[in-house]
Design a protein around this motif. Sequence first.
Motif, short mmCIF file in Angstrom:
data_model
loop_
_atom_site.label_atom_id
_atom_site.label_comp_id
_atom_site.label_asym_id
_atom_site.label_seq_id
_atom_site.Cartn_x
_atom_site.Cartn_y
_atom_site.Cartn_z
N CYS A 1 -4.30 4.59 1.76
CA CYS A 1 -5.13 3.52 1.18
C CYS A 1 -5.75 4.13 -0.23
O CYS A 1 -4.89 3.16 -1.05
CB CYS A 1 -6.34 3.31 1.85
N ASN A 2 -6.15 4.83 -0.29
CA ASN A 2 -6.34 5.53 -0.96
C ASN A 2 -5.42 7.51 -1.75
O ASN A 2 -5.84 7.82 -0.85
CB ASN A 2 -7.88 6.02 -1.05
N MET B 1 -7.95 1.59 7.38
CA MET B 1 -8.39 1.96 6.81
C MET B 1 -8.95 3.26 8.22
O MET B 1 -9.24 4.54 7.53
CB MET B 1 -10.09 0.97 6.46
N SER C 1 -1.62 10.39 -0.87
CA SER C 1 -2.21 9.12 -0.64
C SER C 1 -2.43 9.50 0.97
O SER C 1 -1.79 9.97 1.75
CB SER C 1 -1.59 7.97 -0.82
N GLU D 1 -5.41 -3.06 5.44
CA GLU D 1 -5.31 -2.88 6.73
C GLU D 1 -4.93 -1.07 7.05
O GLU D 1 -5.42 -0.60 5.41
CB GLU D 1 -3.99 -3.23 7.22
N CYS E 1 -9.06 -1.27 1.45
CA CYS E 1 -8.25 -1.27 2.19
C CYS E 1 -8.09 -2.77 3.47
O CYS E 1 -8.99 -2.32 4.25
CB CYS E 1 -6.78 -0.84 2.29
N GLN F 1 0.77 -1.40 0.23
CA GLN F 1 0.01 -0.07 0.10
C GLN F 1 0.97 1.40 -0.10
O GLN F 1 2.02 1.25 0.74
CB GLN F 1 -0.77 0.22 0.79
N ALA G 1 -5.99 6.40 7.70
CA ALA G 1 -6.56 6.79 6.34
C ALA G 1 -7.56 7.41 6.51
O ALA G 1 -7.47 8.84 6.14
CB ALA G 1 -6.51 6.03 5.09
#
Length: 458
Positions: free
Chosen positions: A386-387, A416, A383, A414, A412, A367, A419
């Motif tokens: 995750c996103n 989250m 980022s 892991e 994801c 990731q 994030a």
Amino acid sequence: MKYLLGLVPLLALIGCTHSGIQHETATVTGKAIYLDRAAAPPDARLEVILEDISRADAPAKRIGEAIFHDAGQPPYSFVIEYDVNEIDPRHTYRLAARLYDGEDLLFVTDEVHQVITRGFPAEATLRLRRVESAGTNLLGAVPATFKGTIPCADCPGIDIQINFLTDGVYFMSESYQDRDGGPFFDRGRYLISSDGKIVSLHGGKEAPKRFEILSTDTLKMMDLGGQSIESELNYSIFREPEFQPMNSRGLIGGMYRYFAGAGRFRECLTGLEMPVVSEGDNRALEEAYLEVRKEPGEELKVSLEGQIVHRMPVEGPGPVRMLVPDRFIGVWPGQTCPSPVHQVELHHTYWRLTSLDGEYPRRVPNQREPHLVFREDGRVTGSDGCNRLIGVFELDNSSMDISQLATTRKACLEGMGEAKRFAELLDEISRYRIIGQHLEMLDSSGTLRLFFEAVALH
């Protein structure tokens, strides 16, 4: 240009006081110059003082002065009258000068110009250097000396002195009260944060030492995490009326060259270049260099135990910085000094998240790590761990507003929660500052929420 005190004989008998004690006066003379090509304002004010600097633990004692209004352009000649009875042959005396435009300090002496005692003459040429503009920072004019006593966990206190020089270099000494073995020295380069409120010292210590700039005359030490110390104890140090040059000693590394019968040294932490004194272990240093060098005058990395001192040169004004090599350690062909610490730009830098509300973000395999990149067109990308995210940002001095933040919708396995927290904190940010290689983001109350380190983009 008129002398405030006027011309007087080299030695004059003033007369008797009511007590019957005769007061003899003498003079010191000289000129003050600067090499900067800029013209001084026609109504510039020059102040030249004679002072006793014998006690390192006390302010300098003023013995005499000469003040010139409407000083004009350099060179400036001066005569200072003083009372002979105030001179102790065991003490050290110097001349110092400052050139003002109104209340703004333009030029200042940043070297020790000794006179009268210890074999020094009663005249000197004072070299003035332009002070740095305060600009957006609050540190004020440099060179400057700050002193104070800060708390100590297992001693009465730590006496600290920091000298800020005009070229971004600092020298620092720390003496632990009721302990043997000091003082302890550090040196390196200092940086002012982008918001002008913090000065950080980057030298031989593992982590930079930071001080809040409370005013141009007061600095307050911060904790190891770069946070303000909330305590009833005094963590402040204060500007001295006059700059007080400092010697330094300890383990020293830098680039050395020997050419035309003389050694030159460029110290790694500060970048300062200086002549090498033919004392101590200098012969071992020269011989090791000459054995390894490939070309005359080639620079080689060396390490040694030594001292950086202020001494009079063979020619020219002084004193100047010199290196005394007490003990040679080694020469290291192929090695160089690291690049000097510098302040990075907000834009076009990969900012890796290293702290989120005081906690280290997790690195999840496969990731992207949490990071941001600020584009010159006002976009922010990166980022959340995750996103991917994208938004816009606006700056106003040290204020920052991040808005229209959007992310992709990948789920994801892991990270989250972390994030999501990262994105929420970005919405709370109202201020930022850059100190060297680090970006700090703060909320409206001034609390540090996000901490990043810089990775250059190519």
